[in-house]
Design a protein around this motif. Structure first.
Motif, PDB file in Angstrom:
ATOM      1  N   LEU A 427      -6.204   8.602  -8.523  1.00  0.00           N
ATOM      2  CA  LEU A 427      -7.169   8.511  -7.435  1.00  0.00           C
ATOM      3  C   LEU A 427      -6.698   7.466  -6.439  1.00  0.00           C
ATOM      4  N   THR A 428      -6.709   7.805  -5.152  1.00  0.00           N
ATOM      5  CA  THR A 428      -6.275   6.872  -4.119  1.00  0.00           C
ATOM      6  C   THR A 428      -7.475   6.266  -3.403  1.00  0.00           C
ATOM      7  N   ALA A 429      -7.219   5.171  -2.714  1.00  0.00           N
ATOM      8  CA  ALA A 429      -8.305   4.461  -2.032  1.00  0.00           C
ATOM      9  C   ALA A 429      -8.949   5.291  -0.941  1.00  0.00           C
ATOM     10  N   ASN A 430      -8.254   6.283  -0.408  1.00  0.00           N
ATOM     11  CA  ASN A 430      -8.844   7.113   0.642  1.00  0.00           C
ATOM     12  C   ASN A 430      -9.504   8.375   0.092  1.00  0.00           C
ATOM     13  N   GLY A 431      -9.840   8.355  -1.218  1.00  0.00           N
ATOM     14  CA  GLY A 431     -10.656   9.418  -1.781  1.00  0.00           C
ATOM     15  C   GLY A 431      -9.928  10.680  -2.162  1.00  0.00           C
ATOM     16  N   LYS A 432      -8.610  10.629  -2.312  1.00  0.00           N
ATOM     17  CA  LYS A 432      -7.839  11.796  -2.715  1.00  0.00           C
ATOM     18  C   LYS A 432      -7.531  11.716  -4.210  1.00  0.00           C
ATOM     19  N   LEU A 433      -7.702  12.821  -4.902  1.00  0.00           N
ATOM     20  CA  LEU A 433      -7.333  12.916  -6.306  1.00  0.00           C
ATOM     21  C   LEU A 433      -6.069  13.765  -6.403  1.00  0.00           C
ATOM     22  N   LEU A 434      -5.014  13.191  -6.977  1.00  0.00           N
ATOM     23  CA  LEU A 434      -3.730  13.863  -7.142  1.00  0.00           C
ATOM     24  C   LEU A 434      -3.518  14.144  -8.625  1.00  0.00           C
ATOM     25  N   THR A 435      -3.120  15.368  -8.971  1.00  0.00           N
ATOM     26  CA  THR A 435      -2.888  15.701 -10.373  1.00  0.00           C
ATOM     27  C   THR A 435      -1.492  16.246 -10.576  1.00  0.00           C
ATOM     28  N   TRP A 436      -1.001  16.086 -11.795  1.00  0.00           N
ATOM     29  CA  TRP A 436       0.318  16.607 -12.171  1.00  0.00           C
ATOM     30  C   TRP A 436       0.366  16.744 -13.681  1.00  0.00           C
ATOM     31  N   GLY A 437       1.391  17.460 -14.195  1.00  0.00           N
ATOM     32  CA  GLY A 437       1.533  17.651 -15.632  1.00  0.00           C
ATOM     33  C   GLY A 437       1.299  19.097 -16.025  1.00  0.00           C
ATOM     34  N   GLY A 438       0.929  19.315 -17.303  1.00  0.00           N
ATOM     35  CA  GLY A 438       0.746  20.658 -17.824  1.00  0.00           C
ATOM     36  C   GLY A 438      -0.488  21.349 -17.271  1.00  0.00           C
ATOM     37  N   TYR A 439      -0.430  22.692 -17.225  1.00  0.00           N
ATOM     38  CA  TYR A 439      -1.545  23.476 -16.696  1.00  0.00           C
ATOM     39  C   TYR A 439      -2.808  23.283 -17.529  1.00  0.00           C
ATOM     40  N   SER A 440      -2.675  23.288 -18.868  1.00  0.00           N
ATOM     41  CA  SER A 440      -3.775  22.969 -19.782  1.00  0.00           C
ATOM     42  C   SER A 440      -5.067  23.715 -19.459  1.00  0.00           C
ATOM     43  N   ASN A 441      -4.954  25.041 -19.378  1.00  0.00           N
ATOM     44  CA  ASN A 441      -6.124  25.896 -19.135  1.00  0.00           C
ATOM     45  C   ASN A 441      -6.913  25.497 -17.893  1.00  0.00           C
ATOM     46  N   GLY A 442      -6.190  25.051 -16.869  1.00  0.00           N
ATOM     47  CA  GLY A 442      -6.823  24.765 -15.585  1.00  0.00           C
ATOM     48  C   GLY A 442      -7.164  23.315 -15.353  1.00  0.00           C
ATOM     49  N   ALA A 443      -6.776  22.404 -16.270  1.00  0.00           N
ATOM     50  CA  ALA A 443      -7.192  21.007 -16.163  1.00  0.00           C
ATOM     51  C   ALA A 443      -6.603  20.285 -14.961  1.00  0.00           C
ATOM     52  N   VAL A 480       3.356  20.966 -13.289  1.00  0.00           N
ATOM     53  CA  VAL A 480       3.498  20.453 -11.925  1.00  0.00           C
ATOM     54  C   VAL A 480       4.145  19.075 -12.005  1.00  0.00           C
ATOM     55  N   GLU A 481       5.292  18.931 -11.353  1.00  0.00           N
ATOM     56  CA  GLU A 481       6.039  17.673 -11.433  1.00  0.00           C
ATOM     57  C   GLU A 481       5.615  16.677 -10.355  1.00  0.00           C
ATOM     58  N   VAL A 482       5.255  17.181  -9.180  1.00  0.00           N
ATOM     59  CA  VAL A 482       4.902  16.311  -8.060  1.00  0.00           C
ATOM     60  C   VAL A 482       3.389  16.226  -7.940  1.00  0.00           C
ATOM     61  N   PRO A 483       2.791  15.033  -7.988  1.00  0.00           N
ATOM     62  CA  PRO A 483       1.342  14.900  -7.842  1.00  0.00           C
ATOM     63  C   PRO A 483       0.834  15.619  -6.597  1.00  0.00           C
ATOM     64  N   THR A 484      -0.186  16.453  -6.797  1.00  0.00           N
ATOM     65  CA  THR A 484      -0.683  17.331  -5.742  1.00  0.00           C
ATOM     66  C   THR A 484      -2.187  17.149  -5.579  1.00  0.00           C
ATOM     67  N   GLU A 485      -2.650  17.186  -4.336  1.00  0.00           N
ATOM     68  CA  GLU A 485      -4.055  16.916  -4.061  1.00  0.00           C
ATOM     69  C   GLU A 485      -4.969  18.020  -4.576  1.00  0.00           C
ATOM     70  N   VAL A 486      -6.073  17.604  -5.179  1.00  0.00           N
ATOM     71  CA  VAL A 486      -7.122  18.512  -5.641  1.00  0.00           C
ATOM     72  C   VAL A 486      -8.141  18.688  -4.531  1.00  0.00           C
TER      73      VAL A 486
END
Length: 580
Positions: A427-443, A480-486
């Motif tokens: 989570l960044t200070a400007n309110g963006k959530l970035l995720t990366w890693g395994g798909y994990s059933n949509g997590a 997903v290797e590169v953190p991507t915005e949700v």
């Protein structure tokens, strides 16, 4: 005679201004320059958030933006996504997706309560509201079974939609392990949950007025507390001597016949009890070196802990990061030792990391690690500010180990990092959530893979992979290797900008607390495009374990705001086999 403006600033910030209703406080800020400055003070708004909404940002490293959050926290939204087993998402209906799970944030509605924090357990969520009440959904222990007639005295009893716990005191904070959780209440009592209907209070002479707990943290199968005196206490509610006491008490309460904790009108009655047991006190820290650029002459003390699988991370007030191992039981706990991790603590060591040395990311100009988090087999140490760093380690990390450094997470104002079994979020200070890693059933929450562009983060690598998943329900998108915005406006008729203020993750699921950045002009504009785009929730009978400086924030005083008021961690699946 002294006037109001002659009083010490601290008296205004600490005493008078926090007592004012919102409308009066905003009006006072318009009277003159002196009060305009005071009424913008970040400390003031942080204290009002804590006082009025029970929100203190304890799970993040946020230092600014408190007024912005306060003005929008009157109507926060709770979003969940990921695996659907064990009722862990709390949804009565699931949106359609091409593959199993809910692969994008979906709102979980609450009526008559304001959720201010989320904590994710192994197969569940715990939520804290503005009144200090705890709400739960999912299954605390999905490795066993429970019948429909059973109550929440059974660890495997599922809560398919949110239920409130009938606890004796307001709750300050919550932490979740794989199959257990713990809370710290307003009277500094530590409550332990192996089932939601029979929480027990931990009583010990080690928890006294001079050694009150200031942080609780659940690891995989143990719980821990950091006290005001700097001691770190560890106990094992599921095993050892304490586990035996708990089992005996559960059998006794079963024989009494009236403590099944059957939910009634949305509330789980809590049959509380108390156990006398002394936790293990971990050894004091070893001698530690001075850190470059660090403050001199300070007494080194632990200010934060993070727990994961049989390990614990400690952070000192000057930025030392240390690991303690051998926490698999009370018999072996004192055979472990503290290992200082210089490559996670010393700016010179960090700047020599290949990612920074080879120019893949700009090295920090200054650095002091301010926060740590951990989950399953991994831990994170990070600093804040415009030159922030995020350093990742695991159970095998040694003093000689280099951290894992993801270039895209450096220097971007990260204020919180949450970890699931195989997926991660920042989570960044400007309110963006970035995720990366395994798909994990949509997590990851990046969108329906059946609709995402081929090769995009969260999408399938090839059209054949997508076709096979959609038609045969075989396969899932690559990691997903590169953190991507949700995004938090999936399936809306019109896009809508939203601001994430906190996030939680565990196992194969995630959640977030989100506020709108623009007014809700038309509440009928549903988040879902069509009602038939939803499908009923599967059966929620417990089926058991299946084998496995603020950046970019708008000024709260601009036209957008004028005109009035406008959550250590669970680890299911353990990584053995496919998951759960």
């Amino acid at each position: 005679m002294l006037g109001l403006t002659d009083l010490p600033i601290e008296l205004h910030i600490d005493v008078f201004l926090p007592l004012l209703p919102l409308r009066d406080l905003l009006s006072l800020g318009c009277t003159n320059k002196h009060f305009a400055v005071l009424c913008k003070d970040e400390t003031l708004w942080k204290r009002k958030l804590d006082r009025d909404y029970n929100f203190n940002g304890a799970n993040t490293a946020r230092t600014t933006g408190w007024k912005f959050i306060y003005l929008r926290l009157t109507n926060p939204r709770v979003y969940v996504w990921g695996d659907t087993e064990n009722g862990r998402l709390g949804l009565s209906k699931f949106p359609k997706s091409a593959v199993h799970g809910v692969p994008f944030p979906t709102e979980l509605h609450f009526t008559g309560t304001r959720i201010v924090n989320l904590a994710a357990g192994g197969m569940s969520f715990h939520a804290l509201d503005a009144e200090g009440q705890v709400h739960v959904w999912g299954t605390l222990n999905g490795q066993s079974y429970a019948l429909n007639r059973d109550g929440y005295s059974e660890p495997a009893k599922s809560a398919p939609t949110p239920l409130r716990l009938g606890l004796p005191n307001p709750t300050r904070s919550i932490s979740c392990g794989r199959l257990h959780s713990a809370s710290l209440d307003s009277k500094n009592f530590i409550w332990n949950f192996l089932c939601w209907g029979r929480p027990f209070k931990l009583s010990s002479h080690l928890l006294n007025s001079e050694s009150l707990p200031i942080q609780i943290e659940c690891g995989w199968a143990f719980s821990s507390a950091l006290t005001r005196s700097g001691d770190i206490l560890v106990w094992w509610p599921l095993s050892g001597g304490l586990g035996t006491k708990v089992e005996q008490k559960m059998n006794e309460m079963d024989s009494e016949g009236d403590k099944k904790a059957l939910a009634d009108e949305g509330v789980i009655p809590c049959h509380t009890w108390e156990v006398e047991a002394d936790p293990v006190v971990l050894p004091t820290l070893p001698p530690l070196p001075d850190l470059p650029g660090g403050a001199k002459g300070l007494e080194t003390r632990v200010i934060q802990i993070a727990a994961y699988d049989n390990h614990l991370i400690a952070l000192t007030n000057v930025g030392h990061v240390l690991m303690y191992d051998s926490l698999d039981g009370e018999d072996t706990a004192l055979t472990g030792r503290w290992n200082y991790l210089p490559k996670f603590s010393d700016i010179q060591e960090v700047c020599s990391h290949p990612t920074f040395a080879e120019g893949k990311a700009s090295p920090p100009r200054k650095m002091q690690i301010t926060h740590v988090s951990a989950h399953f087999r991994n831990f994170i140490a990070y600093s804040t500010g415009d030159s922030s760093v995020v350093l990742m380690g695991n159970m095998d990390t040694t003093p000689e180990s280099q951290p894992k450094v993801i270039p895209e997470l450096q220097n971007c104002g990260v204020i919180s990092v949450v970890l699931g079994d195989y997926h991660n979020g920042a989570l960044t200070a400007n309110g963006k959530l970035l995720t990366w890693g395994g798909y994990s059933n949509g997590a990851l929450g990046l969108g329906d893979p059946g609709r995402l562009e081929i090769g995009s983060p969260g999408g399938f690598a090839t059209s054949n992979d997508r076709l096979r998943a959609v038609q045969r329900h075989v396969g899932e998108p690559p990691a997903v290797e590169v953190p991507t915005e949700v995004r938090f406006d999936h399936k809306r008729k019109k896009p809508k900008e939203r601001f994430c203020i906190s996030a939680a993750a565990s196992g194969w699921h995630s959640g977030a607390l989100v506020i709108d950045l623009e007014p809700n002009e038309n509440e009928d504009d549903s988040d879902l495009e069509e009602s038939e785009d939803e499908q009923p929730e599967p059966s929620n009978v417990s089926r058991g374990w299946r084998g496995r400086g603020i950046l970019g924030i708008p000024d709260p005083n601009d036209a957008l705001f004028r005109g009035g008021s406008v959550f250590r961690i669970g680890f299911p699946g353990r990584g053995r086999g496919r998951g759960f």
